[in-house]
Write a protein that holds these residues in place. Structure first.
Motif, PDB file in Angstrom:
ATOM      1  N   VAL C  12       0.800  -1.180   0.037  1.00  0.00           N
ATOM      2  CA  VAL C  12       0.028   0.058   0.125  1.00  0.00           C
ATOM      3  C   VAL C  12       0.927   1.203   0.101  1.00  0.00           C
ATOM      4  CG1 VAL C  12      -2.465  -0.653   1.014  1.00  0.00           C
ATOM      5  CG2 VAL C  12      -0.187  -0.395   2.487  1.00  0.00           C
ATOM      6  N   PRO C  13       1.636   1.396  -1.023  1.00  0.00           N
ATOM      7  CA  PRO C  13       2.793   2.283  -1.038  1.00  0.00           C
ATOM      8  C   PRO C  13       2.068   3.835  -1.141  1.00  0.00           C
ATOM      9  CG  PRO C  13       2.742   1.389  -3.027  1.00  0.00           C
ATOM     10  CD  PRO C  13       1.664   0.490  -2.185  1.00  0.00           C
ATOM     11  N   GLU C  14       0.674   4.184  -1.442  1.00  0.00           N
ATOM     12  CA  GLU C  14       0.487   5.267  -1.783  1.00  0.00           C
ATOM     13  C   GLU C  14       0.834   6.549  -0.862  1.00  0.00           C
ATOM     14  OE1 GLU C  14      -4.274   5.044  -0.311  1.00  0.00           O
ATOM     15  OE2 GLU C  14      -3.805   4.114  -2.254  1.00  0.00           O
ATOM     16  N   PRO C  15       1.205   7.616  -1.041  1.00  0.00           N
ATOM     17  CA  PRO C  15       0.951   8.105  -2.359  1.00  0.00           C
ATOM     18  C   PRO C  15       2.235   7.977  -3.431  1.00  0.00           C
ATOM     19  CG  PRO C  15       2.085   9.645  -1.058  1.00  0.00           C
ATOM     20  CD  PRO C  15       1.698   8.629  -0.376  1.00  0.00           C
ATOM     21  N   ARG C  16       3.080   6.998  -3.065  1.00  0.00           N
ATOM     22  CA  ARG C  16       3.891   6.371  -3.975  1.00  0.00           C
ATOM     23  C   ARG C  16       3.464   5.404  -5.018  1.00  0.00           C
ATOM     24  NH1 ARG C  16       7.229  10.506  -1.913  1.00  0.00           N
ATOM     25  NH2 ARG C  16       8.275   9.902  -0.199  1.00  0.00           N
ATOM     26  N   THR C  17       4.204   4.804  -5.883  1.00  0.00           N
ATOM     27  CA  THR C  17       3.643   3.709  -6.511  1.00  0.00           C
ATOM     28  C   THR C  17       4.592   2.628  -6.707  1.00  0.00           C
ATOM     29  OG1 THR C  17       4.136   4.489  -8.697  1.00  0.00           O
ATOM     30  CG2 THR C  17       1.946   5.091  -7.881  1.00  0.00           C
ATOM     31  N   LEU C  18       4.532   1.404  -7.064  1.00  0.00           N
ATOM     32  CA  LEU C  18       5.285   0.307  -7.049  1.00  0.00           C
ATOM     33  C   LEU C  18       6.377   0.771  -8.028  1.00  0.00           C
ATOM     34  CD1 LEU C  18       3.772  -3.011  -6.334  1.00  0.00           C
ATOM     35  CD2 LEU C  18       5.076  -1.574  -4.612  1.00  0.00           C
ATOM     36  N   ASP C  19       5.888   1.304  -9.316  1.00  0.00           N
ATOM     37  CA  ASP C  19       6.688   1.749 -10.341  1.00  0.00           C
ATOM     38  C   ASP C  19       7.702   2.816  -9.932  1.00  0.00           C
ATOM     39  OD1 ASP C  19       5.856  -0.302 -11.918  1.00  0.00           O
ATOM     40  OD2 ASP C  19       4.016   0.703 -12.468  1.00  0.00           O
ATOM     41  N   LEU C  20       7.065   3.683  -9.029  1.00  0.00           N
ATOM     42  CA  LEU C  20       7.920   4.986  -8.654  1.00  0.00           C
ATOM     43  C   LEU C  20       9.176   4.517  -7.937  1.00  0.00           C
ATOM     44  CD1 LEU C  20       8.301   7.825  -8.558  1.00  0.00           C
ATOM     45  CD2 LEU C  20       7.300   7.824  -6.285  1.00  0.00           C
ATOM     46  N   ILE C  21       9.000   3.470  -6.992  1.00  0.00           N
ATOM     47  CA  ILE C  21      10.075   3.067  -6.182  1.00  0.00           C
ATOM     48  C   ILE C  21      10.756   1.895  -6.409  1.00  0.00           C
ATOM     49  CG2 ILE C  21       8.883   4.249  -4.163  1.00  0.00           C
ATOM     50  CD1 ILE C  21       8.231   1.743  -3.098  1.00  0.00           C
ATOM     51  N   PHE C  22      10.438   0.997  -7.574  1.00  0.00           N
ATOM     52  CA  PHE C  22      11.033  -0.103  -7.916  1.00  0.00           C
ATOM     53  C   PHE C  22      11.560   0.242  -9.561  1.00  0.00           C
ATOM     54  CE2 PHE C  22       8.632  -1.935  -4.533  1.00  0.00           C
ATOM     55  CZ  PHE C  22       9.992  -2.496  -3.713  1.00  0.00           C
TER      56      PHE C  22
END
Lengths: 343, 343, 343, 343
Positions: C12-22
């Motif tokens: 549940v990384p919001e407001p990040r996204t998995l694609d932002l951090i990986f």
């Protein structure tokens, strides 16, 4: 601040003493800031309930039963003034309650690293042997005495274990332009890279180094993990410097590798300490001996007192401790170095 | 490039040999790039005029008369593959003609600095004495053996002389957070500051250091400039490490200071070398001895070859030499270290 | 390893996204090693009990009630992929159970420090103003344009706050021979000394620096602690660089000090973000503006993914996490920076 | 010391002035230690013979004829207080007589390196553009404004030319863990390795760097050596920072590469200075402009005075100069940067 309101410290530093770990000035600070109740290791359980109830810090690592711990209602931290953790208190319960367990072994990192560097330079240049030859009129002058002399500058250096001690060693080596490889299975690669060392496997460290420093603590998992094959895999003529605990090494195999002339070695630690007077390592050529003197410098013990005072001051102010190392749930049960019986 | 057109080198490296200063590969490069005429020191004058007329480089420092120099019409550089300058050629005339006189002593800086650091760590921690005690079953364990042990990290360090060797030492110390004071009357203060060391008087260096390294060359002006008063002005228990030339020190006074227990000392150089078999320094406690072995490592000699090839290559391309040190009009007559008769 | 046996991650990384951090490669690793259950922040409570029961890690910081936490019986760690902690889970209970709460804000330290150094060099040399003058044909050449230019090398530098960011800044400054003073009331003096900076009071840092970097986080205690008097105590012409949070500063007072010409300033953070289009700081001379862009680099976000994978790997192996920063019982309630609503 | 016996200095520092290069205190030292005869560049030849005969130093680089030089019988050194050498004196004769010709350009290395780093950080992070957007209410917040932002830490950096300026830049970068490649055809590889940089070809530096710093002086051989093909070989989006002299670059080609968006660039030097008011570089996006302000800081000029006094002091004591750079027979004729007409 009245005496009543000072935080209470139960002081049981044995086998250390307060005078070993505090300068007179620091000891004065300790007694000025805190109400200090001194007792022996076995005396904690016998302290009156009203003392236990008010104790905020324990200095030392006396046995603490579940029952006694329940009475230590205000306990904030156990500062054990050693490097190791004895399995004599209910750590899990301490962690649940958020009570810190701190060790002060970091004070030994710098002294041990300096001795380690000194031993390595001695092995590379024959300092001890050269002086002995000189005393006996057998010295060889100039290049004639340097057949096996080597430079550490630019050499390939291996470090096994990268805790406080490995990092101190890395810092001391910063002027040597050495290529440093590190094996430490407990650390992520990026942390090693941050320290400008190259993460490597144990095999790489052993087989690709001109000198190997062993600074890994003994755990339940690595006893004797450096054996005959390890030494055989080292470069011909390379130096092996053992600084942490003898138990990580198969000492017989180490001696055999030196006897054969495959490597040279130095060690500050031995399978038994003190060592039998007829132990063969005493006369082993190519082996440099130090009687567990790497860390036990007065200045190191006095730094323990500094660290303890700094961290208690942080906790007095509602902040977490930052100088001493915290025991971790995960590692407390793995660490098994024997308690010191001598400072 | 035909053989004819190769630049001509007169090779007279004695007491060195080409095999000492060149690896096989480098030696090949030398012979590939240059026409090499080998002769002995006394043979230069006897070389045919057509050889002298074409010589661009002389490798070594053979005697050269004014007369011979006139015949060396294309001479560009004397690369003397030593640290010192013998007064056996008309330097002033060489300088007028813009002929470089280069020395390669810088190759010894790193090896000497490493030994110096090793000697200092030994004095601070009793490595040699501790090993000797251990061999004889008299070792003291842990803190009991560390009564006089000290840390170099954070110590006050004095360096006397800040040429290549002083700078190499300063570099090796960069991981020690030491406070380094330097005395060097030949250098401007700003240059010392650029190297992050503190310019200081000789008195300050002697009286305010935990360890003093002497790396100053002998000149016509500083013979025996460190005498009894110098040693008395040092801190009680401080370490004195002599690395350059014995002649800068009153050696008797140095031994006396050690006998008295005022300081401890280590030296790589001695008033006579080899030293008389009954010289009292051989058995002096508190004194660590090294038989002029600090610099004479094979790797150092091989770096001479590297430096020589790099600088000849620069000069071949019409550029000034940059690796070797140039003799200076002002200092050539002041430098008076004895010629080496042994590598 | 079968799918069943993979450790379960609630993502549940919001407001990040998995694609932002990986990176794509890292994301693949995540899905290869773990069973990943993705949901929204509000969706955690609604996950089936058998999922909650098996979850070992939570990626993100969704609200977690006491009740939900009881169902998370295997939970080992909350990796919140932000710098701050929202008060939306029962931290005390997490700590009791030994569940780590990790933040990844350290990834921003290096990018923010680099921007901070760039802003300081700009203020010292007038880079932005010089370019603007040049565009408009009003540039002044050479020394004529340098009336107020200053060097950072050798300057006196003040740093307020010495967490990851202060240390990154200190590292970037290591080639500048600057004299660095640090004010950080949460850190013991010896830790600052270990980093080769001088511990100092807030007053000393403000009044004795050529440039002051503010990298302190906002806590419940330091809101607006830098006000008019602070700026007046600074050196005439000194530079003030604000990098952490606008709330630590009385922004009106800061602007007033710049208007008066007493100091120059740069800031990456503002009282409201985005800022009103008519805010006077937009046209303030002597003030350099950056729209909260110091940390939010793609490379920093991707390092979050690295850190997360490294720490989960350590925990998978029964070791404590080492890359991310742990929330501390003592500080969790003091940290109050607002949640990000934008990456 | 009587006035008579003071060494005599002929002072012709134009276009500098004594007040530019000396602080009041230093100027006092100059006049206390030396007999100073001030004149204009054209006035040297007209000085009385008894003055010329006694002159030991010339401060500045006035025209000196063979004839005048003969009268300067005691001349020891020309200290030209500039970076360049004008072909207005018989250098060969000066060298024969052992008269030093010194330049003081090293004082500019640190200021220029700092500006260069500032320009690079600006190109990497869009500092100037971000501030301009902010002024005009067009700023983009957080990650949205960072699409092309990059880190210098860990980047691949190329340096073209490794004189004083290249080394100063390398020092400033020491905290960035950058991988630094250097192209300098005048230097041996080992000297670069000693500075912890990697020797590389021009092609490698251009094509494998995230940022390229040009700090090479113009010589007779390298005019315009960086042209269209050079810029095309650079990485897409890389930064090009020009700090030494515009003549080493084909400026039109550089602008074209920026117009195309292939690279971004910054420059402190331009084909004509001052530059035509309608020159297209003034409005070129992706190009950061500085009006030859990199070196001309007051602090740099004052360091000239320091250097001059330190070197004259060394020569007064019979020692060679060590702070200023010596002109070399080999390079004096190759160096051709135009004389400054503005400080």
């Amino acid at each position: 601040m009245t005496g009543q309101s000072k935080p209470l410290v139960i002081s049981v530093p044995e086998p250390r003493t307060l005078d070993l770990i505090f300068t007179p000035g620091q000891k004065q600070v300790l007694f000025d800031r805190y109400e200090v109740v001194e007792t022996g290791a076995s005396g904690v359980a016998a302290l009156p309930n009203h003392i236990l109830a008010r104790a905020k810090y324990i200095l030392g690592q006396p046995p603490i039963s579940e029952q006694t711990l329940e009475k230590l209602g205000q306990l904030r931290c156990v500062l054990n003034v050693e490097s190791n953790l004895i399995d004599n208190m209910p750590y899990e319960r301490l962690f649940q309650r958020g009570i810190y367990v701190l060790t002060t072994g970091a004070v030994f990192a710098e002294p041990v690293a300096e001795l380690g560097l000194g031993l390595a330079l001695d092995l590379f240049r024959g300092i001890t042997n050269g002086d002995n030859d000189f005393r006996h009129g057998k010295e060889r002058w100039g290049g004639e005495g340097n057949a096996s002399a080597r430079l550490l500058s630019g050499a390939e250096v291996g470090i096994i274990g990268f805790g406080d001690l490995g990092r101190a060693l890395n810092r001391l080596l910063s002027g040597f332009r050495a290529k440093i490889k590190v094996f430490d299975p407990w650390l992520p690669a990026s942390l090693l890279a941050d320290n400008n060392v190259t993460p490597a496997s144990l095999e790489e460290v052993l087989s690709q180094s001109d000198v190997v420093f062993v600074v890994a603590s003994v755990t339940t998992e690595n006893e004797g993990f450096l054996g005959g094959e390890s030494f055989r895999s080292m470069r011909k003529g390379a130096a092996f410097v053992l600084l942490s605990r003898a138990d990580v090494v198969d000492f017989e195999a180490l001696m055999a590798a030196v006897v054969k002339g495959h490597i040279v070695a130095a060690s500050d630690v031995f399978p038994e300490e003190p060592l039998a007077s007829d132990h063969p390592v005493r006369e082993l050529k190519g082996f440099l001996r130090s009687a567990h003197r790497a860390g036990a410098l007065d200045i190191a013990f006095k730094r323990m007192g500094d660290m303890v005072l700094e961290d208690m001051n942080l906790m007095d102010r509602g902040l977490p401790p930052m100088r001493c190392k915290r025991a971790e749930r995960e590692t407390v049960s793995r660490m098994r170095s024997r308690p010191v019986d001598k400072n």
